[in-house]
Write an enzyme that holds these catalytic residues in place. Structure first.
Site, mmCIF file in Angstrom:
data_model
loop_
_atom_site.group_PDB
_atom_site.id
_atom_site.type_symbol
_atom_site.label_atom_id
_atom_site.label_comp_id
_atom_site.label_asym_id
_atom_site.label_seq_id
_atom_site.Cartn_x
_atom_site.Cartn_y
_atom_site.Cartn_z
ATOM 1 C CB THR A 1 -0.921 0.005 1.234
ATOM 2 O OG1 THR A 1 -1.701 -1.189 1.226
ATOM 3 C CG2 THR A 1 -1.846 1.206 1.236
ATOM 4 C CE1 TYR B 1 2.776 -8.524 2.047
ATOM 5 C CE2 TYR B 1 4.381 -6.904 1.298
ATOM 6 C CZ TYR B 1 3.083 -7.347 1.379
ATOM 7 O OH TYR B 1 2.073 -6.603 0.782
ATOM 8 C CE LYS C 1 1.056 -7.177 5.243
ATOM 9 N NZ LYS C 1 0.618 -7.527 3.883
#
Length: 298
Positions: free
Chosen positions: A47, A134, A162
């Protein structure tokens, strides 16, 4: 790593057309998160369009965020195509005061599991920065297997993961399997906002949230309800966000939150090209959803 729990809010990184970070706008976004009381700030994630920014601009974003965060832990994206670049970015993040680095298996040529293992191990060892795995196959086209996660979780300095959330009904079993394969204290979190309430109810440590980067209060209510064992309340609030989740799925969460930041008057920014902002009809849908959400929460 106690801070790797609860709500980790991921704001956009406002930039101009030349890719220079608008630090004043970024600080306004960060200030909202700190006032709300998020548990950590996820800077320069997907993001935060980290892959579109130079090393210098990532440093500027880090310095501005950590100054404004005033002690709130910052998890900084440190992904890069080359291992040496990722090491330097992780070193920069540590020097700036980041609490951890978020590392994805970014690539052009497809990577093998052994290559990813060496990449992550090297960044953790040479940077000295705690590393969060990630797993983001939607953008990297690499999926971490259970075996690879188990291997990486044994590496000193790799402290958390994550995960994506694709099917709500599979979260509980996935979480249980990952818990049994990783050391005690290894933080297990999830992204994919529309399934995150279920993940927190199932006992995940962290929600890594796109929406929380612009609307932290409502996301915090979901997290706190889940942490307090009130699954019914967490799901009730999550249901109020269903129209937003549909926008995320239709237009992407990235484009949607840029529009939200503009509509809420927090900052006026556009995603880095070649990503285009939402067209007018879509912006109207986002504005309508924000109005409905305000009415529902009131």
């Amino acid at each position: 790593m106690a801070f790797l729990s609860g709500l980790s809010a991921f704001p956009i990184t406002p930039i101009d057309l030349d890719g220079r970070v608008d630090t004043a706008a970024l600080k306004r976004l960060v200030a909202r998160l700190c006032i709300a009381g998020v548990d950590s700030i996820g800077l320069l994630g997907s993001t935060g369009t980290y892959m579109y920014l130079s090393r210098e601009e990532r440093r500027r974003a880090l310095d501005a965020t950590i100054e404004e965060a005033n002690g709130v832990p910052v998890v900084a994206g440190v992904g890069a195509l080359r291992t040496d670049e990722a090491v330097r970015l992780a070193q920069d993040a540590k020097a700036a005061g980041a609490a951890a680095g978020l590392l994805a298996a970014v690539s052009y040529a497809p990577l093998t599991e052994d290559e990813v293992f060496e990449h992550f191990s090297t960044v953790a060892r040479k940077s000295g920065l705690p590393i969060v795995i990630y797993d983001n196959p939607g953008t990297t086209h690499f999926r971490f297997t259970a075996v690879l996660v188990e291997r990486l979780a044994q590496v000193p300095g790799i402290v958390a993961i994550k995960n994506p959330t694709e099917k709500a009904e599979e979260i509980a079993s996935h979480l249980g399997q990952q818990r049994s394969a990783t050391p005690k204290g290894f933080s297990i979190g999830y992204s994919g906002d529309w399934n995150a309430a279920q993940a927190m109810i199932c006992g995940a440590d962290t929600w890594y949230s796109v929406l929380a980067g612009i609307l932290p209060d409502v996301c915090l209510r979901i997290v706190r309800a889940a942490q307090n064992g009130d699954a019914e309340e967490a799901l009730r609030i999550d249901a109020s966000l269903a129209p937003i989740w549909e926008l995320f799925k239709r237009f992407s969460s990235l484009r949607t939150v840029y529009t939200m930041a503009d509509l809420l008057g927090v900052c006026r920014a556009e995603p880095p090209r070649p990503i285009l902002p939402l067209p007018p009809f879509a912006k109207e849908q986002v504005a309508h959803c924000l109005t409905l959400l305000e009415q529902d929460l009131a």
